[in-house]
Design a protein around this motif. Structure first.
Motif, PDB file in Angstrom:
ATOM      1  N   VAL B   7      16.545  -7.844 -63.798  1.00  0.00           N
ATOM      2  CA  VAL B   7      17.982  -7.853 -64.026  1.00  0.00           C
ATOM      3  C   VAL B   7      18.279  -7.014 -65.277  1.00  0.00           C
ATOM      4  O   VAL B   7      17.688  -7.261 -66.332  1.00  0.00           O
ATOM      5  CB  VAL B   7      18.492  -9.299 -64.234  1.00  0.00           C
ATOM      6  CG1 VAL B   7      19.997  -9.310 -64.481  1.00  0.00           C
ATOM      7  CG2 VAL B   7      18.133 -10.175 -63.031  1.00  0.00           C
ATOM      8  N   ASP B   9      21.502  -5.973 -67.465  1.00  0.00           N
ATOM      9  CA  ASP B   9      22.919  -6.017 -67.878  1.00  0.00           C
ATOM     10  C   ASP B   9      23.875  -6.699 -66.899  1.00  0.00           C
ATOM     11  O   ASP B   9      24.911  -7.177 -67.308  1.00  0.00           O
ATOM     12  CB  ASP B   9      23.457  -4.596 -68.163  1.00  0.00           C
ATOM     13  CG  ASP B   9      22.700  -3.936 -69.301  1.00  0.00           C
ATOM     14  OD1 ASP B   9      22.278  -4.670 -70.214  1.00  0.00           O
ATOM     15  OD2 ASP B   9      22.515  -2.707 -69.267  1.00  0.00           O
ATOM     16  N   SER B  10      23.558  -6.697 -65.588  1.00  0.00           N
ATOM     17  CA  SER B  10      24.489  -7.272 -64.616  1.00  0.00           C
ATOM     18  C   SER B  10      23.828  -8.391 -63.818  1.00  0.00           C
ATOM     19  O   SER B  10      22.736  -8.200 -63.268  1.00  0.00           O
ATOM     20  CB  SER B  10      24.977  -6.185 -63.664  1.00  0.00           C
ATOM     21  OG  SER B  10      25.479  -6.779 -62.480  1.00  0.00           O
ATOM     22  N   PRO B  11      24.484  -9.581 -63.753  1.00  0.00           N
ATOM     23  CA  PRO B  11      23.892 -10.691 -63.004  1.00  0.00           C
ATOM     24  C   PRO B  11      24.187 -10.647 -61.501  1.00  0.00           C
ATOM     25  O   PRO B  11      23.974 -11.647 -60.818  1.00  0.00           O
ATOM     26  CB  PRO B  11      24.538 -11.909 -63.660  1.00  0.00           C
ATOM     27  CG  PRO B  11      25.867 -11.421 -64.124  1.00  0.00           C
ATOM     28  CD  PRO B  11      25.737  -9.944 -64.421  1.00  0.00           C
ATOM     29  N   VAL B  31      15.207 -10.743 -67.366  1.00  0.00           N
ATOM     30  CA  VAL B  31      16.545 -10.269 -67.698  1.00  0.00           C
ATOM     31  C   VAL B  31      16.525  -9.443 -68.983  1.00  0.00           C
ATOM     32  O   VAL B  31      16.021  -9.903 -70.009  1.00  0.00           O
ATOM     33  CB  VAL B  31      17.510 -11.468 -67.899  1.00  0.00           C
ATOM     34  CG1 VAL B  31      18.899 -10.983 -68.327  1.00  0.00           C
ATOM     35  CG2 VAL B  31      17.604 -12.298 -66.621  1.00  0.00           C
ATOM     36  N   GLY B  33      19.387  -7.949 -71.330  1.00  0.00           N
ATOM     37  CA  GLY B  33      20.835  -7.946 -71.501  1.00  0.00           C
ATOM     38  C   GLY B  33      21.254  -9.002 -72.481  1.00  0.00           C
ATOM     39  O   GLY B  33      20.413  -9.655 -73.106  1.00  0.00           O
ATOM     40  N   SER B  36      24.649 -14.012 -72.130  1.00  0.00           N
ATOM     41  CA  SER B  36      25.535 -14.446 -71.037  1.00  0.00           C
ATOM     42  C   SER B  36      24.937 -14.081 -69.682  1.00  0.00           C
ATOM     43  O   SER B  36      25.066 -14.821 -68.710  1.00  0.00           O
ATOM     44  CB  SER B  36      26.911 -13.791 -71.205  1.00  0.00           C
ATOM     45  OG  SER B  36      26.795 -12.382 -71.190  1.00  0.00           O
ATOM     46  N   VAL B  37      24.252 -12.936 -69.610  1.00  0.00           N
ATOM     47  CA  VAL B  37      23.635 -12.513 -68.348  1.00  0.00           C
ATOM     48  C   VAL B  37      22.447 -13.415 -68.026  1.00  0.00           C
ATOM     49  O   VAL B  37      22.283 -13.869 -66.889  1.00  0.00           O
ATOM     50  CB  VAL B  37      23.213 -11.032 -68.408  1.00  0.00           C
ATOM     51  CG1 VAL B  37      22.458 -10.625 -67.147  1.00  0.00           C
ATOM     52  CG2 VAL B  37      24.428 -10.135 -68.603  1.00  0.00           C
ATOM     53  N   TRP B  51      13.918 -13.801 -70.813  1.00  0.00           N
ATOM     54  CA  TRP B  51      15.085 -13.073 -71.329  1.00  0.00           C
ATOM     55  C   TRP B  51      14.703 -12.183 -72.509  1.00  0.00           C
ATOM     56  O   TRP B  51      14.265 -12.664 -73.544  1.00  0.00           O
ATOM     57  CB  TRP B  51      16.173 -14.070 -71.736  1.00  0.00           C
ATOM     58  CG  TRP B  51      17.310 -13.445 -72.485  1.00  0.00           C
ATOM     59  CD1 TRP B  51      17.989 -12.300 -72.184  1.00  0.00           C
ATOM     60  CD2 TRP B  51      17.894 -13.931 -73.701  1.00  0.00           C
ATOM     61  NE1 TRP B  51      18.958 -12.049 -73.111  1.00  0.00           N
ATOM     62  CE2 TRP B  51      18.937 -13.027 -74.048  1.00  0.00           C
ATOM     63  CE3 TRP B  51      17.657 -15.057 -74.506  1.00  0.00           C
ATOM     64  CZ2 TRP B  51      19.717 -13.206 -75.186  1.00  0.00           C
ATOM     65  CZ3 TRP B  51      18.449 -15.229 -75.640  1.00  0.00           C
ATOM     66  CH2 TRP B  51      19.463 -14.310 -75.965  1.00  0.00           C
ATOM     67  N   ALA B 145      27.431 -12.126 -57.447  1.00  0.00           N
ATOM     68  CA  ALA B 145      27.084 -13.085 -58.505  1.00  0.00           C
ATOM     69  C   ALA B 145      26.351 -14.278 -57.897  1.00  0.00           C
ATOM     70  O   ALA B 145      26.504 -14.577 -56.714  1.00  0.00           O
ATOM     71  CB  ALA B 145      28.351 -13.557 -59.198  1.00  0.00           C
TER      72      ALA B 145
END
Lengths: 258, 298
Positions: B7, B9-11, B31, B33, B36-37, B51, B145
């Motif tokens: 992933v 930047d965009s979920p 992830v 990003g 929040s992502v 993350w 999403a």
């Protein structure tokens, strides 16, 4: 200092014929350079001239990539020299084996500041060759680049994302995939074609680059692509208004339009 | 053995998570990003989130080697979407694992250490089912999403970025479209003679309640519409209820992006265009006559 353009000389799948069982026949498809790669060479030429670097084309493929028609076509677009790895073993080779050989050639050239590639390959479309190549070289990678400036050590690149126009900076060496709208390739003139015949061409075989790649997988079956069967209903267009009415009533009957 | 979803930047990775879950192994999302992502990706179907925190001004691509390290610690099948940064992360993993790169997969199964994938070949003109020895990396549609209410643990991973940074992000002057989610799409190709005639198509799309798309040359060579408007293997993949192709020949690169459309209608002057054999309704004729007629009739 050298700038490399990684290009592809391959038959266009649009000219291939696909049998009922999903077998692909390229025998009637003529290999060529795609517009994506012509664009990459155009960008490479501008960047190399501005940075005072020489521009080297590198390609990996089957027997056709080493033929004079192929090397001249590439050189006439502004490359200073080409290195081609030509071996039947590389016909239809996957992203990883091709990137592995490209990385080896780039390392062998020495003093390479930048590798530029087109946005997508014509035959595979995964758009992962530049990222894999960059990772093998241990260099940063940017794709979808629309404008590129390079001063010999640092590059500035811009691209359009859904969020907006993003400008990035990076320090070389690096791998950059440029988008189809990053340049408008010019058709080579007679002078370019004549000059191309005198430029250096280096041909390597699979044996020169560590041997033929092992097959990446075992094909169990092939098929034609499936999707909803199409009806192929022809609507008479002699009278546009009548054709429009017929189409709209068909769409409403199908529930595609309220 | 884990299955990974990368992933950046965009979920919007629902399709990838659904495909990854089918392998029946723990699904680990890696992830890159903001937090929040990572939180949005800790959703049902995801067992764990690794993350890598990305600060403002950093580019996800700068963390590609770090992502490759994380997957290489316990290799498995890896999924990622087609966005630029997603492809760069996936490429780094492919290089590190020595894994084959597969695009356009429609089915993935694990048979012990073997990965069996059904995927399009040569840009989707044919389909092959191939058994790969070991993990593969797959690039495909990200999806939308993820659902909320997940309980996956988020493990922060420290990483040093490579030499890429974001200098600026300027608002784009063009409006974003959501072709992938549209129920109706009208696309225009090189059959249109001039950019000045685009309002003709925009009017038709509006009348039909459709989004306006195009073929690749219209977006990239002619630059009549923004790049996110083109449908095709390397562009938008759409599956609307109704797809109207105006002045598009229907080469495989385009059809690969719209094969899932429920109903395809084409308008083309060329009776030999490939699209003539790939549509439900075929109108052979001049778009300059037919488009105004259809717009008027809706």
């Amino acid at each position: 200092m050298k700038i490399v353009v990684a290009y592809q000389w391959a038959p266009d799948p649009q000219e291939a014929t696909v049998g009922e069982s999903g077998t692909v026949d390229f025998s009637r498809a003529k290999p060529a350079m795609s517009d994506y790669d012509a664009t990459a060479i155009e960008v490479g030429r501008a960047v190399a001239s501005a940075a005072g670097a020489s521009l080297v084309g590198v390609t990996v493929g089957g027997a056709s990539v080493a033929q004079p028609v192929a090397t001249k076509a590439a050189l006439s677009r502004g490359l200073d020299e080409v290195v081609v790895v030509s071996d039947p073993a590389f016909e239809s080779a996957g992203t990883l084996p091709v990137a592995t050989v490209l990385a080896q050639v780039v390392q062998g050239l020495g003093d390479v500041a930048l590798v530029i590639a087109g946005d997508t390959s014509i035959d595979n479309g995964a758009r992962l060759l530049p990222p894999v190549l960059g990772a093998l070289l241990g260099w940063p990678v940017l794709t979808d680049v629309q404008t590129l400036q390079f001063d010999g050590t640092a590059a500035t690149a811009a691209r359009t994302l859904p969020e907006g126009v993003q400008t990035l900076s990076l320090t070389g060496p690096a791998v950059i995939a440029v988008s189809a709208d990053s340049a408008k390739p010019k058709a080579p003139g007679m002078k370019d074609v004549l000059a191309a015949g005198k430029k250096p061409v280096t041909v390597k075989s699979a044996a020169d680059v560590g041997g033929a790649p092992a097959p990446e997988g075992v094909v169990r079956s092939t098929a034609k692509p499936s999707g909803p069967a199409r009806k192929g209903i022809k609507i008479d267009t002699t009278d546009p208004a009548a054709a429009a009415a017929e189409l709209l009533s068909a769409l409403r009957a199908a529930g595609a339009l309220s | 053995m884990n299955t990974y979803v990368l992933v950046a930047d965009s979920p919007a990775v629902s399709e990838l998570v659904a495909s990854a879950a089918k392998l029946g192994r723990p699904v680990v999302a890696v992830v890159v990003g903001p937090e929040s992502v990572a939180k949005a990706v800790a959703a049902p179907g995801v067992d764990k989130v690794l993350w890598v925190s990305e600060a403002a001004g950093q580019a996800a691509e700068a963390f590609a080697p770090a992502v490759a390290d994380l997957v290489a610690a316990d290799p498995g099948v890896v999924f990622a979407g087609r966005k630029p940064a997603e492809r760069v992360l996936l490429g780094a993993v492919a290089a590190r694992l020595g894994a084959p790169v597969v695009a356009g997969a429609t089915a993935v199964a694990a048979e012990g250490g073997t990965t069996v994938v059904t995927h399009g070949t040569y840009g989707g003109i044919a389909v092959a089912t191939v058994a790969y020895d070991g993990p593969v990396v797959l690039v495909g549609d990200g999806g939308g999403a993820l659902a909320g209410g997940g309980t996956a643990a988020i493990e922060a991973v420290a990483a040093t970025p490579g030499p890429i940074s974001v200098v600026s992000l300027a608002p784009s002057t063009v409006e974003a479209v959501d072709l992938a989610g549209a129920a109706r799409v009208v696309s225009v190709g090189r059959g249109l003679k001039s950019a000045d005639d685009l309002p003709l198509l925009a009017g038709l799309a509006k009348a039909l309640g459709a989004e306006l798309g195009c073929s690749r040359p219209v977006a990239e060579s002619l630059e009549w519409l923004p790049k996110d408007h083109y449908v095709g293997i390397s562009g938008q993949h759409i599956a609307p209820d109704f797809y109207l192709m105006v002045g598009i020949s229907g080469q495989i690169q385009h059809m690969g992006g719209c094969r899932g459309a429920k109903l395809i209608v084409c308008i083309n002057t060329d009776k030999d265009a490939p699209v003539m054999h790939q549509a439900d309704y075929v109108l052979q004729g001049d778009l300059y006559d037919l488009v105004p007629a259809i717009t008027a009739a809706v």
